[in-house]
Structures are given as structure tokens and as C-alpha cells.
Design a protein around this motif. Structure first.
Motif, PDB file in Angstrom:
ATOM      1  N   PRO A 127      49.049-130.139  87.925  1.00 20.11           N
ATOM      2  CA  PRO A 127      49.499-128.825  87.467  1.00 20.11           C
ATOM      3  C   PRO A 127      48.449-127.734  87.634  1.00 20.11           C
ATOM      4  O   PRO A 127      47.252-127.959  87.443  1.00 20.11           O
ATOM      5  CB  PRO A 127      49.797-129.072  85.983  1.00 20.11           C
ATOM      6  CG  PRO A 127      48.870-130.187  85.599  1.00 20.11           C
ATOM      7  CD  PRO A 127      48.793-131.070  86.814  1.00 20.11           C
ATOM      8  N   SER A 174      54.088-119.946  81.698  1.00 15.73           N
ATOM      9  CA  SER A 174      52.739-119.428  81.478  1.00 15.73           C
ATOM     10  C   SER A 174      52.641-118.618  80.194  1.00 15.73           C
ATOM     11  O   SER A 174      53.626-118.041  79.717  1.00 15.73           O
ATOM     12  CB  SER A 174      52.296-118.567  82.665  1.00 15.73           C
ATOM     13  OG  SER A 174      53.135-117.443  82.815  1.00 15.73           O
ATOM     14  N   TRP A 227      57.035-123.294  86.527  1.00 15.22           N
ATOM     15  CA  TRP A 227      55.753-123.008  85.886  1.00 15.22           C
ATOM     16  C   TRP A 227      56.007-122.070  84.705  1.00 15.22           C
ATOM     17  O   TRP A 227      56.534-120.970  84.880  1.00 15.22           O
ATOM     18  CB  TRP A 227      54.762-122.338  86.840  1.00 15.22           C
ATOM     19  CG  TRP A 227      54.279-123.199  87.978  1.00 15.22           C
ATOM     20  CD1 TRP A 227      54.789-124.403  88.385  1.00 15.22           C
ATOM     21  CD2 TRP A 227      53.186-122.917  88.850  1.00 15.22           C
ATOM     22  NE1 TRP A 227      54.098-124.894  89.450  1.00 15.22           N
ATOM     23  CE2 TRP A 227      53.091-124.008  89.772  1.00 15.22           C
ATOM     24  CE3 TRP A 227      52.277-121.874  88.956  1.00 15.22           C
ATOM     25  CZ2 TRP A 227      52.129-124.052  90.782  1.00 15.22           C
ATOM     26  CZ3 TRP A 227      51.320-121.913  89.959  1.00 15.22           C
ATOM     27  CH2 TRP A 227      51.238-122.996  90.855  1.00 15.22           C
ATOM     28  N   CYS A 281      53.553-127.093  84.001  1.00 14.59           N
ATOM     29  CA  CYS A 281      54.145-127.122  85.337  1.00 14.59           C
ATOM     30  C   CYS A 281      55.008-128.365  85.478  1.00 14.59           C
ATOM     31  O   CYS A 281      54.555-129.480  85.185  1.00 14.59           O
ATOM     32  CB  CYS A 281      53.063-127.125  86.416  1.00 14.59           C
ATOM     33  SG  CYS A 281      52.039-125.650  86.442  1.00 14.59           S
TER      34      CYS A 281
END
Length: 378
Positions: free
Chosen positions: A99, A191, A189, A125
Motif C-alpha cells: 500500500p 486518504s 485508496w 489501499c
């Protein structure tokens, strides 16, 4: 008189004459504004007339093994970390073994100078396999199979979005786009921060809503429906078009007709219709040069996580498709030189690209080849 050809006076006269000629987008360079990401693109369609003497890519592999036990994405295969995949028969979602974002990364701490800033970046991820067979890409999947992928997209957006403000679903298809594994899959992904492009789209959509009282992409979709020249596909719930500001040669934008902020908000009918229009679009892509068409695509929706309770009505869910092919299956558009140092530039108009995509059949070329072979045998 200049020995290099026409003198300065003649060149100036020719330039003045050109400036008074009627403007043709397909013949005369111009710049177009992207209101969604606040940037400009140079359109130079006349460059398509020049002979190509640049790099020619190798022809993509047309035959991929349906199942290879050495392929870490196949059912039952062993991945690099030693984990063994289940013998999945539909989709398969798992944590990325390598990841780019991890949930427990330490913070870099405060900066000692404004020119040297760093902030914490945490996240998760994941990898989503679309299908158990490596030789079946999205346009070759059935509508119910694509609908299952859409449901997982919505579910993982909701799950990860409960913790993170941004969930980026993206697919890199083909070695030309950096994909190292031909098995049909995408990545997710999540974040702890809003990426740069998300921030630009947030700022632009918020500003447009404040000024005009409605979402930017809702008005844009209505305008494209009226103008029709850049539409590729329409359905009850969705639009596919080549944006007025497209950068990549056959770039498309996928928009819901209804105001929708995020994937989980799609109704069952909208998801069914999305599966159908995705299959049609990706079939047209493959049919353009009769190859497994490479692209990078991704979904953009309103921020999530602790931000989900905020007013994000200026956001409209959308997907970007960025394919690199320009002239054939082996000639791509390179984003170098001027693009890297000045601004984006494209070599055919969005209207020309949309016209070519519209004209393509919605039956995949491989299926048409099989039909011809069957007819020949009969």
C-alpha cells in the motif's frame, strides 16, 4: 529578400490574412477552459495531419490465460505476502499487499520553515478483482457482473468513507497505463487528506454553486444534452460525453442525470443503467482500434468521513476516463515537453473524438469476429 523562403513582410501579411479567416476548431489552434479543475488546454487539431515518426508501442497481448496459478490475482493463487486467495467466483476485495497509504504512519511534525512543509498522510489501499477469469475485461462481462462491481464500489466508498474524507476508486487498464497485471481489477485508496485534484474540483464547484445557484456539472450536463456535438451515449439515468475541455484524445466524462453526490446514493435503477452504459462505452473503446483499449479511470464524489455531514450539494458524482491512444492501437499521446512545462495540449478536437466514438458499434469486435467465424463454418 530572405534566402530562407518568404520574407518577414510576406509572413506578416499571411499571418494577418489568417487572423481574419473564419475560425474552424478543427483547423485553427485555440485554448479551452476547464471550469471543473480551473485549467486550460491547447487544442491543435491540425497537428493530426503530420506524419507520425515517433515511438510505436508493441501490439498488446490479445490472448491472456484464463487462469494462471502464478498470477497473484487469480482465485486460489498465493500472493507476495504469502496469503492465498479464496476460490472466488465473483468479485474479490482485499488489502493491497504494497500500500501507498497505511493507517498508522507517524506524523512528520511541525515545519521549521514555510518552504519545507510536510503533513501526515494516513489511509488504506485495497484491490478489487472484477471477475475470476483473467481474460474477461469489463466490456466482455455481463450486465449483472458489472452491476456487482458497481455495488462493491458503492459499498467500499461507504465503509472507508466513514473514516476517511476521500475515497479514490481508480482503474489502470493495460500495460501502457502502468498496469502490471492483466487480470481485471481496480484499486481503492482512502486518504486522510483531500488530494490536489479533489481540492481543485471542490473549489470550482463551490464557486460555481455560489455564483449561479446550481451544481456546475448539472448545468454542464444539460448544456451538452442541448448541444449534442460532444455526446457519445445517453440513457435514462446517465450521460457519456467527451468534455469540451478534454485533454486526452478520447477522454470521456460519465455523469448521472440526477443530482447525486456519491456512489452509495445511486438507486438500484441507476446502478443497473450504469452497468449498461459502462459496457457500451468500454465496448466502443475496444472497437475504436480493435484492441483491449488502455485507460486510467476514476470516480470523483463529494468528500466523506467527518466531512460527510457538511453541505456538499455543489458536488455532482462523475467518472473520468483518460485513454492515451491517439492514432492507432500502437500510437499514443505523450504528455511531455509542452504539457509538462506549460499546459495540456491535444491533437484533435473533442467534437471529432466524440463523433468517432458515437459512430462505433456497441457489439464488441471479438463477438463480431466469433459470429463471422461461426457463419463461415456453417
Amino acid at each position: 529578400m530572405s534566402r530562407s523562403g518568404a520574407g518577414p513582410e510576406r509572413r506578416q501579411q499571411a499571418s494577418e490574412a489568417d487572423a481574419t479567416a473564419p475560425f474552424l476548431a478543427s483547423e485553427h489552434q485555440h485554448i479551452r477552459y476547464n471550469p471543473l479543475q480551473d485549467e486550460w488546454v491547447l487544442v491543435s487539431a491540425h497537428r493530426m495531419k503530420r506524419p507520425w515518426q515517433g515511438q510505436v508501442e508493441p501490439s498488446p497481448l490479445e490472448t491472456v490465460p484464463r487462469h494462471d496459478p502464478r498470477n497473484p490475482l487469480c482465485p486460489g493463487a498465493t500472493r507476495a505476502n504469502g496469503e492465498v486467495n479464496p476460490h472466488y467466483e465473483g468479485t474479490f476485495l482485499f488489502d493491497n499487499d504494497f500500500p501507498a497509504l497505511q493507517p498508522d504512519a507517524p506524523s512528520p511534525g511541525p515545519s521549521d520553515h514555510p518552504l519545507f512543509q510536510a503533513k501526515a498522510a494516513r489511509g488504506v489501499c485495497k484491490v478489487l478483482c472484477f471477475h475470476p477469469w483473467s481474460d474477461v475485461t469489463l466490456p466482455l462481462m455481463s450486465i449483472p457482473e458489472i452491476r456487482t462491481v458497481i455495488d462493491v464500489w458503492a459499498s467500499v466508498t461507504e465503509d472507508l468513507g466513514a473514516q476517511y474524507p476521500w475515497v479514490q476508486i481508480f482503474e489502470n487498464k493495460g500495460a501502457m497505463m502502468g498496469c502490471s497485471n492483466p487480470h481485471p481489477h481496480c484499486q481503492v485508496w482512502a486518504s486522510s487528506f483531500l488530494p490536489d485534484i479533489a481540492q481543485r474540483e471542490e473549489k470550482s464547484q463551490q464557486a460555481y454553486q455560489s455564483q449561479h445557484g446550481e451544481p456546475l456539472l448539472m448545468e454542464y450536463g444539460r448544456q451538452e444534452l442541448l448541444r449534442k456535438e460532444r455526446l457519445v451515449l445517453t440513457s435514462e439515468h446517465w450521460l457519456v460525453l467527451v468534455p469540451f475541455w478534454a485533454v486526452w484524445p478520447f477522454q470521456t466524462l460519465l455523469l448521472p442525470r440526477r443530482h447525486v453526490r456519491r456512489l452509495p446514493e445511486l438507486t438500484p435503477a441507476e446502478r443497473d443503467d450504469l452497468a449498461l452504459i459502462m459496457k457500451k462505452l468500454l465496448t466502443k473503446y475496444d472497437n475504436l482500434f480493435e484492441t483491449s483499449f488502455p485507460y486510467s479511470m476514476g470516480w470523483h464524489g463529494a468528500p466523506t468521513g467527518s466531512e460527510a455531514g457538511a453541505n456538499w450539494d455543489h458536488w455532482q458524482l462523475h467518472a473520468h476516463y483518460y485513454p492515451p491512444l491517439l492514432r492507432s492501437a500502437t500510437v499514443r499521446k505523450f504528455m511531455v515537453g509542452y504539457e509538462m512545462l506549460a499546459q495540456a495540449q491535444r491533437d484533435l478536437t473533442p467534437e471529432q473524438a466524440a463523433e468517432r466514438l458515437r459512430a462505433l458499434p456497441e457489439v464488441h469486435y471479438r463477438l463480431r469476429q466469433k459470429d463471422r467465424e461461426t457463419t463461415a463454418i456453417a
